[in-house]
Design a protein around this motif. Structure first.
Motif, short mmCIF file in Angstrom:
data_model
loop_
_atom_site.label_atom_id
_atom_site.label_comp_id
_atom_site.label_asym_id
_atom_site.label_seq_id
_atom_site.Cartn_x
_atom_site.Cartn_y
_atom_site.Cartn_z
N PRO A 115 0.49 -1.03 0.05
CA PRO A 115 0.21 0.05 0.15
C PRO A 115 0.73 1.11 -0.13
O PRO A 115 0.63 2.42 -0.40
N GLU A 116 1.61 1.04 1.13
CA GLU A 116 2.87 2.23 0.84
C GLU A 116 3.52 2.79 -0.77
O GLU A 116 4.10 3.73 -0.92
N ALA A 117 3.96 1.81 -1.46
CA ALA A 117 4.88 2.26 -2.23
C ALA A 117 3.85 2.46 -3.30
O ALA A 117 3.31 3.18 -4.73
N GLY A 118 1.88 1.97 -3.24
CA GLY A 118 0.98 2.29 -3.80
C GLY A 118 0.81 3.32 -4.20
O GLY A 118 0.28 4.17 -4.65
N PHE A 119 0.34 3.37 -2.54
CA PHE A 119 -0.23 5.64 -2.45
C PHE A 119 0.90 6.45 -2.84
O PHE A 119 0.70 7.46 -3.35
N ALA A 120 1.96 6.43 -3.08
CA ALA A 120 3.54 7.88 -3.16
C ALA A 120 3.88 7.60 -4.80
O ALA A 120 3.60 8.90 -5.32
N ARG A 121 3.44 6.51 -5.69
CA ARG A 121 2.91 6.57 -6.88
C ARG A 121 2.12 7.15 -7.21
O ARG A 121 1.50 8.35 -7.99
N ASP A 122 1.15 6.24 -7.42
CA ASP A 122 -0.35 6.86 -7.46
C ASP A 122 -0.48 8.69 -7.21
O ASP A 122 -1.32 9.27 -8.07
N MET B 146 -8.03 8.71 -0.55
CA MET B 146 -6.24 7.88 -1.08
C MET B 146 -5.74 8.21 0.01
O MET B 146 -5.33 6.97 0.75
N ALA B 147 -5.68 9.13 0.12
CA ALA B 147 -4.93 9.18 1.86
C ALA B 147 -5.41 8.43 2.93
O ALA B 147 -4.96 7.61 4.01
N GLU B 148 -6.68 8.72 3.31
CA GLU B 148 -7.36 7.68 4.12
C GLU B 148 -7.27 6.35 4.19
O GLU B 148 -7.95 5.50 4.86
N ALA C 37 4.98 4.89 10.05
CA ALA C 37 4.95 5.45 10.61
C ALA C 37 5.42 7.38 9.93
O ALA C 37 4.50 8.62 10.11
N GLU C 38 5.96 7.77 9.23
CA GLU C 38 6.45 8.60 8.22
C GLU C 38 5.26 8.43 6.96
O GLU C 38 4.97 9.80 6.45
N VAL C 39 5.42 7.35 6.68
CA VAL C 39 3.72 7.13 5.64
C VAL C 39 3.00 8.07 6.42
O VAL C 39 1.41 8.40 5.30
N ARG C 40 1.85 7.40 6.99
CA ARG C 40 0.99 8.21 7.95
C ARG C 40 1.07 9.08 8.54
O ARG C 40 -0.29 10.31 8.05
N SER C 41 1.78 9.83 8.50
CA SER C 41 2.42 10.69 8.82
C SER C 41 1.44 11.67 7.93
O SER C 41 0.76 13.17 8.18
N LEU C 42 2.14 11.64 7.02
CA LEU C 42 1.99 13.15 5.69
C LEU C 42 0.40 12.50 4.67
O LEU C 42 0.33 13.45 4.76
N ALA C 43 0.62 11.04 4.83
CA ALA C 43 -1.48 10.77 4.78
C ALA C 43 -2.31 11.56 5.72
O ALA C 43 -3.25 12.02 4.67
N GLN C 44 -2.09 11.86 6.82
CA GLN C 44 -3.31 12.52 7.70
C GLN C 44 -3.07 13.91 7.08
O GLN C 44 -4.29 14.78 7.49
N HIS C 45 -1.54 14.38 7.18
CA HIS C 45 -1.72 15.68 6.46
C HIS C 45 -2.35 15.51 5.42
O HIS C 45 -2.92 16.95 5.58
N ILE C 46 -2.37 15.16 4.73
CA ILE C 46 -2.90 15.53 3.10
C ILE C 46 -4.53 16.01 3.45
O ILE C 46 -5.06 16.55 2.89
#
Length: 231
Positions: A49-56, A182-184, A193-202
């Motif tokens: 999910p992290e790689a897919g989230f980052a790319r998409d 997407m972030a949710e 942690a670092e991916v969740r933090s940025l996703a929550q910020h979005i």
């Protein structure tokens, strides 16, 4: 007179004295090796999910930046230009972070996996690629809240001023709705942690900007497009 050069009995080296020290060193080395192994084994894999989230999300952000440049050049309204500038700077920076993550994880910037596959919960940390029937790109873009090629053409060709502003706000509200979705989705699937933090910020910033853009549409006598939110 002879001199006794032998060591006193209490200074004689005894093999048993070094055993505790060697034992501690062995334990420390083992712990470090285990931590390194666990860290490497937990790096997100290609189908995660992290790689897919980052790319998409990188693709998603790229279009938002392009749209914002267009309206910035077509508007003289200070609030509109400030909003466009904020989107350009914020999402350009975040896109760089996404690309950095993918590189740090030892993955390619692109993949043969279908876009948005991770949104359905497929894949995992280092997991094997999931199999699914590929969807048309236009359908995928719509699910992400992205503007179609025709809509982007309309925005580029829209008269400067109110017409361009209204179309931009309508398209960007829908775009942000897709970004929040997407972030949710990432927050439900990842514990990194670092991916969740940025996703929550979005989620937080884009939800706030949606409300702001809805108000800006109202002042221009216009309404948002139908919502794409999944909940």
């Amino acid at each position: 007179m002879s001199i006794d050069t032998s060591l006193p009995p209490d200074t004689v080296s005894r093999p048993g004295r070094t055993t505790p020290i060697l034992g501690v060193i062995t334990v420390v080395v083992a712990v470090v090796a285990l931590l390194l192994f666990l860290t490497r084994s937990q790096v997100p894999g290609d189908a995660s999910p992290e790689a897919g989230f980052a790319r998409d999300m990188g693709v998603h952000h790229a279009q938002a930046v392009e749209m914002s440049f267009i309206v910035r050049d077509k508007s003289t309204d200070d609030q509109m230009r400030t909003l466009a500038y904020d989107i350009i700077t914020t999402q350009s920076t975040q896109r760089g972070i996404f690309m950095g993550w993918v590189q740090q994880w030892g993955l390619d910037q692109s993949t043969t996996l279908p876009p948005m596959l991770w949104m359905a919960g497929h894949g995992g940390h280092g997991g094997a690629a999931a199999t699914a029937a590929p969807r048309p790109w236009a359908e995928i873009m719509a699910s992400m809240g992205m503007a179609s090629d025709e809509e982007m053409k309309r925005l580029r060709e829209a008269p400067a001023g109110k017409d361009a502003e209204v179309l931009f706000l309508q398209l960007m509200i829908r775009h942000h709705e897709g970004g929040v979705d997407m972030a949710e989705a990432l927050l439900k699937q990842s514990d990194r942690a670092e991916v969740r933090s940025l996703a929550q910020h979005i989620v937080n910033t884009q939800a706030a900007e949606i409300k702001q853009m809805q108000e800006m549409l109202t002042t221009r006598g216009a309404r948002p497009l139908p919502s794409i939110r999944t909940k």
